[in-house]
Design an enzyme around this catalytic site. Structure first.
Site, PDB file in Angstrom:
ATOM      1  N   GLU A  44     -10.638  -3.559   2.989  1.00 24.57           N
ATOM      2  CA  GLU A  44     -11.139  -2.266   3.452  1.00 24.57           C
ATOM      3  C   GLU A  44     -12.306  -1.681   2.638  1.00 24.57           C
ATOM      4  O   GLU A  44     -12.198  -0.587   2.063  1.00 24.57           O
ATOM      5  CB  GLU A  44      -9.989  -1.264   3.518  1.00 24.57           C
ATOM      6  CG  GLU A  44      -8.927  -1.664   4.525  1.00 24.57           C
ATOM      7  CD  GLU A  44      -7.794  -0.652   4.656  1.00 24.57           C
ATOM      8  OE1 GLU A  44      -7.779   0.349   3.907  1.00 24.57           O
ATOM      9  OE2 GLU A  44      -6.915  -0.870   5.504  1.00 24.57           O
TER      10      GLU A  44
ATOM     11  N   GLU B 184      -4.006  -5.976   8.953  1.00 18.96           N
ATOM     12  CA  GLU B 184      -2.968  -4.971   8.731  1.00 18.96           C
ATOM     13  C   GLU B 184      -2.676  -4.213  10.015  1.00 18.96           C
ATOM     14  O   GLU B 184      -3.607  -3.819  10.739  1.00 18.96           O
ATOM     15  CB  GLU B 184      -3.393  -3.957   7.652  1.00 18.96           C
ATOM     16  CG  GLU B 184      -3.435  -4.505   6.244  1.00 18.96           C
ATOM     17  CD  GLU B 184      -3.744  -3.424   5.215  1.00 18.96           C
ATOM     18  OE1 GLU B 184      -3.583  -2.221   5.535  1.00 18.96           O
ATOM     19  OE2 GLU B 184      -4.139  -3.780   4.088  1.00 18.96           O
TER      20      GLU B 184
END
Length: 638
Positions: free
Chosen positions: A458, A568
């Protein structure tokens, strides 16, 4: 004795239309990159040009020079369009006008070439140019008006393919001179049974292309020869010429008689500029032909002569088979990423690693992959220094134990796009430091094909252009370390949300700009189903929110020939959340661009965390699954 090539140079005259950043490109001589990523800054609209000179140890008489435009962008109007222009190439004392080069990304603009989408301009430097011009200077030159667009005539090609099926059929894309032709293709003919099928594709490509690439998308391995998905290509028919698979450049396997076996995600590239050693008759467009050939031993290819028997008529399939499954479905086994504020931290107190019992539990469920988050600075305490032996040993233990059970392991530095307190790509933590880290780690695992490299968790403090440069630096270091077989998972910036991949410039910048010599990568995205996609709330927006948020990126991947991996996702245990997760996975299961997904999260220290999928009673005689596992199990195929 190795003889070194002397250093040589080439010069390109380029310009750009800038939009949300400058046009970027790479240069390849005979397929090998020269220099790093280049940036055009001269305004084509203002009539300006710039000279870019590159030096390298390439041949004085190369066959080709390729300019690969990386980061096309379009905002919906002529004034919001990023383009690259190439006026000419100077090689030695010879000048090649760009209008005469093979352009898969645009068209001629006077004597120059305009590249209006991500793709390549290839100069054939074996032929003398029609007329030489003076060497370029960096002074401004008037821009020529754009010509009327022309549409090439339709052309066709045919590939004869087969597969070893496992948890679904082998899938592939086809590219002619770097441009995709058709959608995702599916092999259904059983190689073990001696069957082959012919896949015919039609597109507006050149009748005399330079290359045809077959890109194997969804390799899978269950730990034994009987649980292994592979793709086989016997030959390519282009016009009246047949090119045998064994003679093509194979980054994913080896020759099997006259055919090519692709045993890992990667590419088979036919050089169609060279006459094949021998030609065979063209194939019927929809024929599946049985071939009496023994099943090859993968370590030592067996040379056989195929005997053609009675053909069976079929239609090539352009989508995944009717009984697929996500080829890589698994979990994040978190814990090594904990206590980021305590570095290096105390193992067993501040952070932990998965136990063998956890790996056994998820392997027994039939999952195919675990994502292993850890911290960069914990593994490499000093920027540019050696990897910490104790920490690397803990990772080694998880990787060796899990991959021995047939699982793949995604290595995930869980640092949100930063390192040593600064954003990757900054002066304090430069891309060279990120590349150094990945070169060391990838080199350590270069011998294990079941390891995957997740570049970073991320990234969010840098824009897509800055992140692209960091990602490409890491990818270059990974491949240079000798890790050429492993798949790389590439995230975008802006927290890497699937829902915002297309609405941001992740699609046009990162999606078009990755340079991987092995061409073995997928784009990793994350998606949660709460109100702001952050994964911080137990509630989901609706039963269809997962499908809604994945639709745009799925359509983008299908239209561009890219692969996706959902690194995720997670939900709580209530019925509405479980239904939303079920619907999302069902949607992914029906779209072949989704290679896999890893649920967030598993691991021994989660306690009562709302998204935890860690079972109760692990290590005892009474193990109780979490409700989320019941949903995951629906999409595990054998």
């Amino acid at each position: 004795m190795t003889v070194s090539q002397p250093t040589r140079s080439l010069t390109l005259k380029v310009a750009e239309d800038a939009y949300r950043g400058d046009a970027q490109f790479n240069v390849f001589v005979d397929g090998a990159q020269v220099g790093g990523t280049q940036t055009a800054t001269a305004s084509h609209a203002a009539g300006a040009w710039q000279d870019v000179t590159l030096t390298g140890t390439f041949s004085s008489t190369p066959r080709s020079v390729e300019v690969r435009f990386l980061n096309d962008a379009w905002g919906g109007s002529p004034g919001s369009d990023r383009n690259l222009y190439v006026d000419h190439l100077v090689l030695g004392t010879t000048t090649y006008q760009a209008e005469a080069a093979a352009n898969s990304a645009g068209s001629a603009v006077g004597q120059a070439a305009g590249l209006y989408s991500a793709g390549s301009l290839v100069f054939d430097t074996t032929k003398a140019p029609a007329a030489a011009t003076a060497a370029p200077t960096a002074s401004a030159t008037a821009a020529a008006p754009a010509p009327a667009a022309t549409t090439p005539a339709a052309a066709t090609l045919t590939l004869r393919v087969a597969e070893d099926a496992y948890r679904g059929d082998a899938q592939f894309n086809v590219f002619v001179d770097g441009a995709q032709v058709g959608g995702t293709q599916t092999a259904t003919a059983s190689h073990a049974a001696g069957a082959w099928q012919d896949v015919t594709l039609t597109g507006t490509f050149s009748s005399t292309p330079r290359s045809v690439e077959v890109r194997f998308l969804n390799d899978a391995w269950g730990g034994s020869p009987g649980s292994d998905r592979n793709l086989y290509v016997d030959h390519l028919v282009l016009g009246t010429t047949t090119y045998q698979g064994e003679a093509a450049a194979n980054s994913a396997g080896s020759a099997v008689g006259d055919a090519a076996g692709l045993y890992a995600a990667g590419s088979l590239v036919f050089d169609t500029t060279k006459a094949p050693a021998a030609t065979t008759p063209a194939l019927a467009a929809t024929t599946v032909t049985a071939v009496t050939a023994p099943t090859p031993v993968l370590t030592t290819p067996v040379v056989t002569t195929p005997v053609v028997s009675t053909p069976v008529v079929t239609t090539p399939v352009a989508s995944r088979s009717s009984a697929p499954g996500l080829s890589l479905l698994g979990v994040n086994l978190a814990g090594a990423d904990f206590s980021a504020g305590k570095l290096p931290g105390v193992f067993g107190t501040d952070y932990t690693y998965p136990t063998h019992a956890e790996v056994d539990y998820y392997a027994a469920k039939g999952l195919g992959v675990i994502r292993l988050p850890f911290l960069w600075e914990r593994l490499q305490p000093t920027q540019g220094g050696a990897l910490n032996a104790s920490e690397l040993g803990r990772i080694d233990d998880v990787v060796s134990y899990a991959t021995a059970k047939g699982l793949k392991v995604v290595l995930d530095p869980h640092d949100y796009g930063s390192g040593y307190g600064h954003v990757i790509g900054s002066a304090q933590t430069p891309n060279s430091a990120f590349a150094d880290f990945w070169g060391r780690l990838a080199g350590h695992f270069a011998g294990n094909a079941n390891v995957m490299f997740g570049l970073m968790n991320e990234p969010n403090k840098q824009d897509a252009t800055q992140w692209l440069a960091s990602a490409n630096a890491a990818i270059g270091a990974i491949r240079a370390s000798g890790a050429t077989r492993q798949e790389i998972l590439v995230p975008g910036s802006y927290w890497d949300g699937a829902h915002s991949w297309v609405s941001s410039d992740n699609d046009t910048t990162v999606g078009n700009g990755i340079v991987d010599p092995s061409r073995n990568y997928a784009f990793e995205v994350h998606q949660y189903l709460d109100g702001d996609s952050s994964g911080t709330s137990a509630d989901v927006v609706s039963a269809t929110i997962g499908v809604d948020r994945l639709t745009a990126v799925t359509q983008w991947a299908e239209s561009t020939g890219n692969r996706l991996f959902l690194g995720e996702f997670g939900v709580s245990q209530d019925a509405a959340s479980l239904k939303a997760m079920d619907n999302m996975l069902a949607y992914m299961d029906q779209h072949a661009v989704w290679q896999g997904a890893t649920y967030w999260a598993a691991g021994p220290w989660w306690g009562d965390y709302m998204y935890s999928i860690e079972p109760a009673g692990l290590g005892t005689a009474h193990v109780t699954d979490k409700p989320q596992m019941d949903v995951l199990e629906k999409f595990i195929t054998t």
